[in-house]
Design a protein around this motif. Structure first.
Motif, PDB file in Angstrom:
ATOM      1  N   GLU A 191       0.865  -1.179   0.000  1.00  0.00           N
ATOM      2  CA  GLU A 191       0.000   0.000   0.000  1.00  0.00           C
ATOM      3  C   GLU A 191       0.899   1.226   0.000  1.00  0.00           C
ATOM      4  O   GLU A 191       1.835   1.306   0.794  1.00  0.00           O
ATOM      5  N   ILE A 230      -1.686  -0.997  -3.781  1.00  0.00           N
ATOM      6  CA  ILE A 230      -3.003  -0.562  -3.321  1.00  0.00           C
ATOM      7  C   ILE A 230      -2.924   0.905  -2.914  1.00  0.00           C
ATOM      8  O   ILE A 230      -1.964   1.325  -2.260  1.00  0.00           O
ATOM      9  N   ALA A 262      -5.430   3.544  -0.799  1.00  0.00           N
ATOM     10  CA  ALA A 262      -6.649   3.713  -0.008  1.00  0.00           C
ATOM     11  C   ALA A 262      -6.927   5.213   0.036  1.00  0.00           C
ATOM     12  O   ALA A 262      -6.159   5.977   0.617  1.00  0.00           O
ATOM     13  N   THR A 296     -15.489   0.221  -2.319  1.00  0.00           N
ATOM     14  CA  THR A 296     -15.637   1.329  -1.390  1.00  0.00           C
ATOM     15  C   THR A 296     -16.148   0.778  -0.076  1.00  0.00           C
ATOM     16  O   THR A 296     -17.129   0.032  -0.044  1.00  0.00           O
ATOM     17  N   LEU A 320     -14.074   5.110   2.141  1.00  0.00           N
ATOM     18  CA  LEU A 320     -12.720   4.832   1.677  1.00  0.00           C
ATOM     19  C   LEU A 320     -12.768   3.985   0.410  1.00  0.00           C
ATOM     20  O   LEU A 320     -13.396   2.922   0.396  1.00  0.00           O
ATOM     21  N   PHE A 368     -10.791   1.760  -2.297  1.00  0.00           N
ATOM     22  CA  PHE A 368      -9.568   1.001  -2.553  1.00  0.00           C
ATOM     23  C   PHE A 368      -9.331   0.968  -4.054  1.00  0.00           C
ATOM     24  O   PHE A 368     -10.228   0.650  -4.828  1.00  0.00           O
TER      25      PHE A 368
END
Length: 165
Positions: free
Chosen positions: A84, A119, A121, A143, A157, A159
């Motif tokens: 991430e 990823i 976020a 989401t 949030l 993704f």
């Protein structure tokens, strides 16, 4: 504008901290409420270095104007090929290509290190960041509704993922 990218050093942590704390205080790009201390930033930096994870900075005329990094998406072994990422730039340089340079370099490094997926976020209201990621081939994969709370309202949030080739 001649921007250079380089690996961050401990001397960059004050500038990185300023960027992070601005984001905490004024945006929903970071869901923290309280500003970070230099000690917290130093521990974060040492942890990245110990795990061979990049922290890169964008520099203009000797001034750090942005940074990017990535880390484990989740700790379980099955996620070992997924990272991430985070990219932050100073408020006055948003939209000037600094984030693009940082993300391009993070993608290159992730491929070089053998990762398979990146990823992002992203707060669902941050249309600029979502569009920015789409330009790099990131795809919204889901989401999570009302998972965060900041500035007196619930936050969704999104993704986004990029499968590295």
């Amino acid at each position: 504008m001649s921007v250079t990218l380089r690996q961050a050093t401990s001397e960059d942590l004050e500038k990185i901290l300023d960027i992070v704390n601005y984001s905490i205080l004024h945006t929903t790009a970071n869901y923290s409420y309280e500003i970070q201390t230099i000690d917290v930033q130093q521990k974060w930096f040492e942890d990245k270095n110990a795990k061979n994870l990049p922290v890169i900075v964008a520099e203009l005329d000797g001034d750090v104007i942005g940074f990017g990094s990535y880390g484990p998406f989740r700790e379980k072994i099955g996620y070992q090929y997924t990272v991430e990422h985070s990219v932050y730039v100073t408020e006055n340089t948003i939209g000037k290509g600094i984030g693009s340079k940082l993300l391009t370099e993070l993608i290159r490094l992730a491929k070089e290190q053998g990762y398979h997926v990146m990823i992002g976020a992203i707060d669902a209201d941050n249309a600029g960041s979502i569009t920015f990621h789409e330009k790099f081939g990131f795809v919204a994969t889901g989401t999570i509704r009302e998972v965060g709370y900041k500035f007196d309202h619930w936050l969704d949030l999104v993704f986004m993922q990029l499968i590295l080739k």
